[in-house]
Write an enzyme that holds these catalytic residues in place. Structure first.
Site, PDB file in Angstrom:
ATOM      1  N   ARG A  95      34.151   8.170   7.945  1.00  0.00           N
ATOM      2  CA  ARG A  95      34.852   9.009   6.978  1.00  0.00           C
ATOM      3  C   ARG A  95      36.348   8.710   7.033  1.00  0.00           C
ATOM      4  O   ARG A  95      37.084   8.911   6.079  1.00  0.00           O
ATOM      5  CB  ARG A  95      34.544  10.486   7.247  1.00  0.00           C
ATOM      6  CG  ARG A  95      34.914  11.418   6.122  1.00  0.00           C
ATOM      7  CD  ARG A  95      34.026  12.664   6.055  1.00  0.00           C
ATOM      8  NE  ARG A  95      33.765  13.260   7.336  1.00  0.00           N
ATOM      9  CZ  ARG A  95      34.644  13.966   8.060  1.00  0.00           C
ATOM     10  NH1 ARG A  95      35.875  14.146   7.605  1.00  0.00           N
ATOM     11  NH2 ARG A  95      34.288  14.495   9.216  1.00  0.00           N
ATOM     12  N   TYR A 148      38.051   9.262 -19.989  1.00  0.00           N
ATOM     13  CA  TYR A 148      36.627   9.228 -19.637  1.00  0.00           C
ATOM     14  C   TYR A 148      36.129  10.676 -19.514  1.00  0.00           C
ATOM     15  O   TYR A 148      36.825  11.535 -18.936  1.00  0.00           O
ATOM     16  CB  TYR A 148      36.461   8.465 -18.316  1.00  0.00           C
ATOM     17  CG  TYR A 148      35.086   8.613 -17.718  1.00  0.00           C
ATOM     18  CD1 TYR A 148      33.961   8.138 -18.383  1.00  0.00           C
ATOM     19  CD2 TYR A 148      34.911   9.250 -16.497  1.00  0.00           C
ATOM     20  CE1 TYR A 148      32.701   8.288 -17.842  1.00  0.00           C
ATOM     21  CE2 TYR A 148      33.658   9.398 -15.941  1.00  0.00           C
ATOM     22  CZ  TYR A 148      32.553   8.916 -16.621  1.00  0.00           C
ATOM     23  OH  TYR A 148      31.300   9.081 -16.079  1.00  0.00           O
ATOM     24  N   ASP A 220      43.949   5.078 -14.619  1.00  0.00           N
ATOM     25  CA  ASP A 220      42.595   4.566 -14.429  1.00  0.00           C
ATOM     26  C   ASP A 220      42.555   3.185 -15.094  1.00  0.00           C
ATOM     27  O   ASP A 220      42.644   3.072 -16.324  1.00  0.00           O
ATOM     28  CB  ASP A 220      41.598   5.533 -15.075  1.00  0.00           C
ATOM     29  CG  ASP A 220      40.150   5.152 -14.797  1.00  0.00           C
ATOM     30  OD1 ASP A 220      39.865   3.945 -14.704  1.00  0.00           O
ATOM     31  OD2 ASP A 220      39.305   6.058 -14.698  1.00  0.00           O
ATOM     32  N   LYS A 245      32.056  -0.667 -12.040  1.00  0.00           N
ATOM     33  CA  LYS A 245      32.084  -1.449 -13.278  1.00  0.00           C
ATOM     34  C   LYS A 245      32.446  -2.908 -12.972  1.00  0.00           C
ATOM     35  O   LYS A 245      31.684  -3.586 -12.328  1.00  0.00           O
ATOM     36  CB  LYS A 245      33.061  -0.791 -14.263  1.00  0.00           C
ATOM     37  CG  LYS A 245      32.842   0.733 -14.427  1.00  0.00           C
ATOM     38  CD  LYS A 245      31.490   1.044 -15.003  1.00  0.00           C
ATOM     39  CE  LYS A 245      31.297   2.482 -15.451  1.00  0.00           C
ATOM     40  NZ  LYS A 245      31.569   3.552 -14.500  1.00  0.00           N
TER      41      LYS A 245
HETATM   42  N1  PLP Z   1      36.677   5.963 -15.022  1.00  0.00           N
HETATM   43  C1  PLP Z   1      36.197   5.346 -16.108  1.00  0.00           C
HETATM   44  C2  PLP Z   1      37.153   4.734 -17.092  1.00  0.00           C
HETATM   45  C3  PLP Z   1      34.829   5.262 -16.320  1.00  0.00           C
HETATM   46  O1  PLP Z   1      34.353   4.641 -17.416  1.00  0.00           O
HETATM   47  C4  PLP Z   1      33.943   5.861 -15.372  1.00  0.00           C
HETATM   48  C5  PLP Z   1      32.488   5.803 -15.560  1.00  0.00           C
HETATM   49  O2  PLP Z   1      31.983   5.384 -16.574  1.00  0.00           O
HETATM   50  C6  PLP Z   1      34.487   6.508 -14.267  1.00  0.00           C
HETATM   51  C7  PLP Z   1      35.858   6.541 -14.111  1.00  0.00           C
HETATM   52  C8  PLP Z   1      33.612   7.159 -13.241  1.00  0.00           C
HETATM   53  O3  PLP Z   1      33.123   6.186 -12.393  1.00  0.00           O
HETATM   54  P1  PLP Z   1      31.786   6.359 -11.517  1.00  0.00           P
HETATM   55  O4  PLP Z   1      30.638   6.411 -12.482  1.00  0.00           O
HETATM   56  O5  PLP Z   1      31.807   5.178 -10.620  1.00  0.00           O
HETATM   57  O6  PLP Z   1      31.924   7.651 -10.785  1.00  0.00           O
END
Ligand code: PLP
Length: 431
Positions: A95, A148, A220, A245
């Protein structure tokens, strides 16, 4: 140095010969095996729970070793105490840190130009860790409108239950951010490229406003990857990835990374990550590192194929509009050329003139591409945002987000572009 059964050989000497107990200076294959059994006279059932570790001194593995251990042992209590000192201390409990996870953190921090990174169990884990580490009740957040959905929901929850106030803004107007600033504004939350209409955010403009006001900027960067855009170069304090991703890239792992621009922020968020228990699993980190090694090749192909597909879609009679920043008609094309000079990403969206029914027929007719959520992997994926990722929005909100009933999102994979077009063209012929 010690032999297979934990017998110490004189320093600098290699134990040799076959496996023999208890007084032999022996290893199974003539390899040194240090830190093996510390109690050589113990019974077999005791020795077997302390398997010896092969020593790699003298050579080094080319693949990243998977340290699938949540626990690390120490020779002295002082060393263990010292390990608790901070993110740079010796590994003792996952952790707090793990060597394989640290390799991923270091690799992504390096690509993004940050002082350090924290890998988490998912992208949402990284987002929650950062927001909860940096915010408290009464704070004000300025966030992009087109975030998102999971991030949007977290911010709404923070507002509802924790008294954090949120103002949503567009991604293209620094004056709007300036106007939204309050004395309590703590954080600006942005995404480099928005989902699904691929609007590109004016990172230098918006982050510049936050910087001058002493507000922390979080970006992000999942859609762009650090190969196409590095928000820290524009002043961002935190960069987040759903490494699920593009960084992982093979649709086989769920993992997140938060990169911190400076060491003090890193330490602060690291402390909160420990409390939250957001740590990435070593195997997930290992899979992500494996994927990361081909990121440059994949991203180049994703970008080339997406541009190719966007151009062909734009010329098709069943398609009304194509949303891809690489196309000259895109509202952010000029900004994209500045911010993303090496490519515009692998995600595009297009509007089918036949509306919702046409979108259903299309997404159910592709054969090479798959009807699935998520993005950034080697496989091409198609999705109908209005009925899936954005189904919580009403028609007015959908329209405001640029999503029509016939909008289809495509995460372009690395298949041969001609095969991909044949698949898409075949599905378009059915709508
Ligand atoms: N940020 C973006 C731009 C995303 O498209 C996503 C998921 O699709 C996330 C964060 C969340 O990621 P995770 O599904 O790995 O928790």
């Amino acid at each position: 140095m010690s032999d297979y059964l934990g017998h110490r050989a004189p320093d600098g000497q290699q134990a040799s010969g076959g496996r023999k107990a208890p007084d032999g200076q022996l290893t199974p294959d003539g390899h040194r095996i240090p830190d093996g059994h510390r109690a050589p006279d113990a019974r077999p059932e005791s020795r077997i729970v302390h398997p010896p570790l092969a020593d790699t001194t003298g050579s080094r593995p080319m693949g990243v070793p998977l340290h699938q251990s949540h626990l690390f042992a120490f020779d002295t209590s002082d060393a263990l105490t010292q390990a608790f000192s901070g993110p740079g201390g010796a590994f003792f409990y996952n952790r707090y840190g793990n060597p394989t996870v640290r390799s991923l953190e270091t690799a992504v921090a390096d690509l993004e130009g940050g002082a350090g990174a924290i890998a988490t169990a998912s992208g949402m884990g990284a987002i929650n860790t950062v927001l909860l580490a940096l915010l408290r009740s009464g704070d004000h957040v300025i966030a992009q409108r087109s975030l998102y959905g999971g991030t949007f929901a977290v911010l709404a929850d923070l507002a509802d239950r924790w008294g954090v106030e949120v103002t949503h803004v567009g991604g293209d107007d620094p004056a709007e951010v300036e106007a939204a600033l309050r004395p309590t504004t703590r954080l600006l939350h942005l995404e480099t490229i928005s989902n699904p209409t691929t609007r590109v955010t004016d990172l230098p403009g918006l982050i510049g406003v936050a910087k001058r006001a002493g507000v922390v900027s979080v970006v992000d960067n999942t859609f762009a990857t650090p190969l196409l855009c590095r928000p820290i170069e524009y002043g961002a304090d935190v960069v987040i990835h759903s490494a699920t991703k593009y960084l992982g890239g093979h649709s086989d792992v769920l993992v997140g990374v938060a990169v911190l621009a400076d060491a003090e922020l890193h330490r602060k968020v690291w402390h909160y990550a420990i409390e939250l228990g957001a740590a990435a699993d070593p195997f997930a980190a290992w899979l992500t590192l494996r994927g990361l090694q081909t990121l440059a090749l994949r991203v180049r192909r994703h970008c080339e194929s997406a541009l190719d597909l966007a151009g062909r879609l734009a010329a098709h009679p069943a398609v009304g509009a194509v949303h891809y920043p690489g196309l000259p008609g895109h509202p952010d094309h000029d900004l994209a050329r500045r911010l993303l000079p090496d490519g515009h990403g692998g995600v595009l969206a297009f509007d089918l003139v036949g509306g919702r029914e046409a979108a259903r027929t299309f997404t159910e007719s592709v054969r090479l591409a798959a009807l699935a959520p998520s993005l950034g992997g080697v496989h091409t994926l198609v999705l109908h945002p209005a009925s899936t990722s954005h189904r919580q929005l009403d028609d007015v909100e959908l329209a405001a987000a640029g999503i029509g009933p016939g909008t289809v999102r495509v995460s372009v994979g690395i298949e041969h572009p001609e095969d991909l077009w044949a698949d898409v063209e075949g599905a378009l012929a059915k709508v």
